[in-house]
Structure formats: C-alpha cells, structure tokens
Write an enzyme that holds these catalytic residues in place. Sequence first.
Site, PDB file in Angstrom:
ATOM      1  N   HIS A 123      34.956  -5.194  89.438  1.00  0.00           N
ATOM      2  CA  HIS A 123      34.722  -5.394  90.874  1.00  0.00           C
ATOM      3  C   HIS A 123      34.480  -6.858  91.243  1.00  0.00           C
ATOM      4  O   HIS A 123      33.917  -7.150  92.291  1.00  0.00           O
ATOM      5  CB  HIS A 123      33.543  -4.526  91.335  1.00  0.00           C
ATOM      6  CG  HIS A 123      33.819  -3.057  91.250  1.00  0.00           C
ATOM      7  ND1 HIS A 123      32.861  -2.089  91.421  1.00  0.00           N
ATOM      8  CD2 HIS A 123      34.978  -2.383  90.996  1.00  0.00           C
ATOM      9  CE1 HIS A 123      33.417  -0.889  91.274  1.00  0.00           C
ATOM     10  NE2 HIS A 123      34.688  -1.045  91.013  1.00  0.00           N
ATOM     11  N   CYS A 176      43.116 -24.619 102.375  1.00  0.00           N
ATOM     12  CA  CYS A 176      43.937 -24.441 103.584  1.00  0.00           C
ATOM     13  C   CYS A 176      43.192 -24.953 104.823  1.00  0.00           C
ATOM     14  O   CYS A 176      43.791 -25.189 105.859  1.00  0.00           O
ATOM     15  CB  CYS A 176      44.325 -22.970 103.768  1.00  0.00           C
ATOM     16  SG  CYS A 176      42.946 -21.867 104.163  1.00  0.00           S
TER      17      CYS A 176
HETATM   18 ZN   LIG Z   1      42.302 -21.071 102.072  1.00  0.00          ZN
END
Ligand SMILES: [Zn+2]
Length: 275
Positions: A123, A176
């Site tokens: 998990h 990002c």
């Molecule tokens: Zn990212």
Amino acid sequence: MSKDLASFHEALLQSKRVLAVCGAGLSASSGIPTFRGAGGMWRKHNALELATPEAFRKDPGLVWQFYSLRRHNALKAAPNAAHYALAEFARQRPFPEFLTLTQNVDGLSEGAGHKGKSVEFLHGSLFRVRCARSWCRYERFDISDPITPALAVPEGEEDGAWRDVPIEGLPKCPECRTGLLRPAVVWFGEELDSQMLKRIQQHIARDPVDLCIVIGTSGTVYPAAGYASQVKAQGGKVAIVDIDCSVRGDDADWLFEGDAARVLYLSTFPLSDTC
Ligand SMILES: [Zn+2]
C-alpha cells in the site's frame, strides 16, 4: 490446527521459501493508531473516507492534515520486536528465500532495517510523496515533519481543531510545478502497483512457497488475503499470528493468538541460536 511453537520453529527451519504477509497487527504494539475499527474517526471525519482520491480532490488541505498527523505519529513510534524479528530473518535468509509483503505504510519495517528486495510495500508508504497529476511521474522519499510549515501538527492538539490549511500551504510538485504532492499510499478505489503485483506473482509461481506466515491482518483485504490460499493450494503450510484469531477459517496449519511481537520474537530468534 496447531498452537505448537516448537513445530512451527521446525517448519521455519526446514522451509526453503518463506512468505510473510503483514497487516496493521504487526505495528499494534508500536502504538500506531490505525483509525480503523471502533468508530475510525478523526475529528468529525470518517478516516476511511479521507483515504480516497475523491476526498483529496475535494479538500486536499483536510486530507493533508490527516496524513501530516499520521506521519507525525509514525515518526514518533519505534519498531517493535516483530519488525526486528522479520528484519533479522530477512538478513539470515535473503531474497528469494524470504519475502515479506506488508500492507503497512508506517515506515516501521524500514526503521527496523527491513528493506530492499526482501520486502514489498503493498500500500505504499507515508514517507513517499508523489505528484497528484496522473501524467507527472515525480516521486520522492520524504520524512520531513512538518512537510510544509502550514501542516505542522499543533502541540497537544493532535485530534483537535486545526485551522484550515489554504492550498498555498500544501506541498507542490517541483517538477511540473502545477500539481500538488500527495502521499504515495494506495487509497480506497485505487489500484495497487501492477509491476509490484507481477513481481510477487512471478515469485510465488517460480518455486512453491513452503511456508506462509500471515501476521496481524484480518485476511479480508485482497490481494494479500489470496496469497495464503495460493501457498496452501501449492502444497505449502500456513501459520497465522494475530491478536484475535476467532474469525479465521480452518485451513491454517498453525494459529498463534497474541501480540505479533511476542509470537514472532519467540518464533524466529531461537532460529538464530541454532544457525
Ligand atoms: Zn508534477
């Protein structure tokens, strides 16, 4: 079904391939609150409902507070004798002889020195974070507490009234630069890592496992629950170690009711004396 520790030691010694499948009961005596059972509440929220991608989309600040608290608690906890017993056994019997599959995300197995190829984290981990954007692959190991100043757990107010955390106070993806980071744990409704599942399946299929030890898990969460049955179907033996064994099926060869730390310590450390 046997409760005989001596015959279990003997089987452990004779087994060429051993698989351990672990759940929350492994960490119980380390004092990690699981927010499961008995209400399962955190503040006014059902903890299970916070562990979903929907909750994170709706209120990432709330979900991050919940995980910030879980990281905080897990960092304060120490591995127990059961974690150390498994780590020691893994050292004596390196992969592929011994493989542990754990559903726990608390970092205590790693804290006991149990890491590398001999343990798979079904998990994920509270101490890995990844970008919430599906197309961004950014992920890192992170044990900072708090992970951002806004997510500091107020002293003495662990369960109490936290202020709302604005989105600016949450960790951002440095790659990002548009996504939020999220805990790299598997939430309800999410798939387990397919590469990992493939590795485990190949490991079990390659050579039969002689002994499967199921530790501190109710045996109802798949795929973990299926591994013991698979070992049994291949002719291997199954031992169950749990605080409450009252709801078990009767296909186990050994059943040890009690604290996993005590049973596993007794089961594995005599092994180091005889080796
Ligand atoms: Zn990212």
